[in-house]
Design an enzyme around this catalytic site. Structure first.
Site, mmCIF file in Angstrom:
data_model
loop_
_atom_site.group_PDB
_atom_site.id
_atom_site.type_symbol
_atom_site.label_atom_id
_atom_site.label_comp_id
_atom_site.label_asym_id
_atom_site.label_seq_id
_atom_site.Cartn_x
_atom_site.Cartn_y
_atom_site.Cartn_z
ATOM 1 N N TYR A 160 0.817 -1.218 0.000
ATOM 2 C CA TYR A 160 0.000 0.000 0.000
ATOM 3 C C TYR A 160 0.848 1.264 0.000
ATOM 4 O O TYR A 160 0.336 2.365 -0.180
ATOM 5 C CB TYR A 160 -0.958 -0.001 1.203
ATOM 6 N N LYS A 237 1.908 -14.779 5.440
ATOM 7 C CA LYS A 237 2.208 -15.782 4.412
ATOM 8 C C LYS A 237 3.726 -15.955 4.402
ATOM 9 O O LYS A 237 4.414 -15.804 3.379
ATOM 10 C CB LYS A 237 1.665 -15.286 3.057
ATOM 11 N N ASP A 338 -3.614 -17.977 4.030
ATOM 12 C CA ASP A 338 -4.682 -18.704 3.325
ATOM 13 C C ASP A 338 -5.469 -19.572 4.303
ATOM 14 O O ASP A 338 -6.688 -19.691 4.219
ATOM 15 C CB ASP A 338 -4.144 -19.525 2.142
ATOM 16 N N ASP A 362 -6.738 -6.261 4.602
ATOM 17 C CA ASP A 362 -7.731 -5.723 3.671
ATOM 18 C C ASP A 362 -8.631 -6.853 3.181
ATOM 19 O O ASP A 362 -9.866 -6.773 3.247
ATOM 20 C CB ASP A 362 -6.987 -5.046 2.501
HETATM 21 O O1 LIG Z 1 -8.586 2.912 -0.892
HETATM 22 C C1 LIG Z 1 -9.199 2.120 -1.566
HETATM 23 O O2 LIG Z 1 -9.704 2.424 -2.655
HETATM 24 C C2 LIG Z 1 -9.426 0.722 -1.089
HETATM 25 C C3 LIG Z 1 -9.025 0.545 0.345
HETATM 26 C C4 LIG Z 1 -9.597 -0.668 0.927
HETATM 27 O O3 LIG Z 1 -10.062 -1.573 0.272
HETATM 28 C C5 LIG Z 1 -9.605 -0.790 2.384
HETATM 29 O O4 LIG Z 1 -9.009 0.000 3.082
HETATM 30 O O5 LIG Z 1 -10.234 -1.731 2.878
HETATM 31 MG MG LIG Z 2 -10.790 -3.201 1.494
#
Ligand SMILES: O=C(O)CCC(=O)C(=O)O
Ligand SMILES: [Mg+2]
Ligand SMILES: NC(=O)C1=CN([C@@H]2O[C@H](COP(=O)(O)OP(=O)(O)OC[C@H]3O[C@@H](n4cnc5c(N)ncnc54)[C@H](OP(=O)(O)O)[C@@H]3O)[C@@H](O)[C@H]2O)C=CC1
Length: 473
Positions: A160, A237, A338, A362
């Site tokens: 990210y 993982k 997983d 996420d």
């Molecule tokens: O920032 C985004 O567009 C997606 C972020 C995301 O999926 C989240 O933080 O759960």
């Molecule tokens: Mg998300």
């Protein structure tokens, strides 16, 4: 100080002392309505939170909302490409606690995520996403009430961080050449591996500092839970990504067994101690064989290492943790990523706090939300040491935007998390009570209505908010 926005004339700032919010009776709280369904969800959320605060505190406490802009509506006000104006950043920094609706991120190009940017700018390193069941909520699972987990997701690093190069870009090609010709050959364990010349490249940084500050928060939260929920599972993982995901696991255990030595026991330590408790005469080697089923086929070095692990554990913590005392400690274990996706479905009640890196968290938070009723029931908080922004797990759900249809539950529950963070528990409890009663009464939006048996007529988004308020009692 501000270009196009004006703070409310009444109210004052939330400040932070030692990482904890200091909240006045009339705090000013910036909010971002959000793109897509934000237009439906935010008014419903504001109405419910205001009603709960008014009822709980009879006018002695009140939130002064401060509208700030991000995403499409920021471009409308501030001009083209002004997705995250300085006004908004200044307001969040100044007032410390904010709440937001979802913001759009284009796929494959265009702007980087504004949601992720906010977390990085304010160093909101902990993303907390509780997934618990409200009685009566329809679910695709037979026993959704068994799932009661809190995802603690590292929120600032991993892929990210967005350090990527497009396939065919000049720097991307240079990087591939550098890796293929210099760094990979200089690393014997990589053998003759080569990166395809037509690859896009992304970097996945996982730091010790970032991992440990996240796990620290997770353990501190576990300390506040009832005994049977005092568990932190490190999700990774690490079998594949040894020096990023595997390191996250190792740093998590290191933190637990140093900073929280008296409060924690690891799963392997609990096995070693338990084996010894059942048989005081057990040798270290027999104990090692019991904690590692493949022990007899290991190399002598590996065997010696496990025997040493047994001896070190018994020498260092038998006194403090032995004779069953470990059962009173926070259990720290780990699961491969997983596997945890099937574990939360097949053995939901065996988990409590799931500490994850950014990407795994996420994915896992959407999956866990689905078990307890879907994304309309998935709240969240992004928390740092001097700022917090509350937001739901889901995105803008664009196909439902402006229809007064979507479930505002997730942002309302994010508001509940915000009230709890502020110490306004009475108001938070009212919202939870109202929401739970509305659901139990079959008064739900389309997403839950379609799963209910027998089917019920769905409420609009705004009607669901009204139903919650009516059920405050
Ligand atoms: O920032 C985004 O567009 C997606 C972020 C995301 O999926 C989240 O933080 O759960
Ligand atoms: Mg998300
Ligand atoms: N923090 C943030 O602001 C986030 C932003 N995003 C962004 O949002 C945009 C859209 O992403 P997308 O992949 O469509 O994912 P979304 O989470 O926005 O929506 C996917 C589906 O989930 C269901 N859903 C989402 N929210 C709710 C809700 N409140 N109530 C009931 N059901 C809900 C809907 O399913 P159904 O139609 O079946 O009912 C919806 O179509 C993207 O630009 C993405 O980057 C994504 C995640 C987080």
């Amino acid at each position: 100080m501000y270009d196009k926005i004006t703070p409310p004339t009444t109210g004052s700032k939330i400040t932070f002392k030692n990482g904890e919010p200091v909240v006045p009776e009339n705090p000013i709280i910036p909010f971002i309505q959000g793109d897509g369904t934000g237009i439906d969800i935010w008014p419903a959320t504001e109405k419910v939170l205001d009603a709960a605060v008014a009822k709980a505190y009879k006018g002695t406490r009140k939130i002064s909302w401060f509208r700030v802009y991000a995403g499409d509506e920021a471009c409308d006000l501030y001009g083209t490409y002004q997705y995250l104006p300085q006004d908004t950043l200044t307001a969040i920094e100044e007032y410390g606690v904010a709440i937001k609706g979802p913001l759009t991120t284009p796929v494959g190009g265009g702007i980087r995520s504004l949601n992720v940017a906010l977390r990085q700018i304010f160093d909101l390193y902990t993303c907390v996403r509780p997934c618990r069941y409200y009685a009566g909520t329809p679910s695709p699972h037979k026993t959704p009430e068994k799932l009661d987990v809190i995802i603690y997701r590292e929120n600032t690093e991993d892929i990210y961080l967005g350090i990527e190069w497009k396939q065919g870009s000049e720097i991307g090609d240079r990087l591939i050449k550098f890796l293929n010709e210099e760094l990979i050959p200089a690393t014997p364990e990589h053998g003759k591996k080569q990166i395809p010349l037509d690859a896009g490249i992304g970097i996945k940084p996982i730091s010790k500092t970032g991992s440990q500050r996240l796990v620290r928060r997770a353990i501190k939260h576990a300390l506040l839970l009832p005994k049977n929920k005092q568990q932190v599972t490190l999700v990774h993982k690490g079998n594949i990504m040894k020096y990023t995901e595997g390191a996250f696991r190792d740093w998590g255990y290191e933190l637990a067994t140093t900073e929280f030595r008296q409060e924690t026991v690891t799963e392997r330590e609990s096995w070693i101690l338990g084996n010894k408790e059942k048989n005081a005469n057990l040798s270290s080697e027999e104990n090692a064989r019991m904690i590692d089923p493949g022990f007899d086929s290991l190399t002598p070095e590996k065997k010696a290492q496990i025997v040493k692990e047994v001896e070190t554990t018994l020498n260092t913590i038998w006194e403090s943790h032995g004779n069953g005392k470990w059962k009173e400690k926070i259990m720290v274990n780990d699961r491969i990523a997983d596997s945890i996706f099937q574990q939360i479905q097949t053995r939901p009640d065996e988990y409590s706090i799931l500490a994850t890196m950014n990407l795994n968290g996420d994915y896992l938070s959407d999956a866990a939300a689905a078990i307890v009723g879907g994304l309309g029931m998935g709240p969240g908080a992004n928390i740092g040491d001097s700022c917090a922004i509350f937001e739901a797990t889901h995105g803008t759900a664009p196909k439902h935007a402006g229809l007064d249809k979507i479930n505002p539950g997730s942002v309302i529950l994010s508001g509940v998390m915000m009230l709890e963070f502020m110490g306004w528990q009475e108001a938070a409890d009212l919202v939870k009570k109202g929401l739970g009663a509305a659901i139990a009464n079959g008064q739900v939006t389309y997403d839950l209505a379609r799963l209910m048996e027998p089917p019920v007529e769905p409420l609009k988004c705004s009607e669901f908010a009204d139903a919650i308020i009516k059920h405050f009692g």
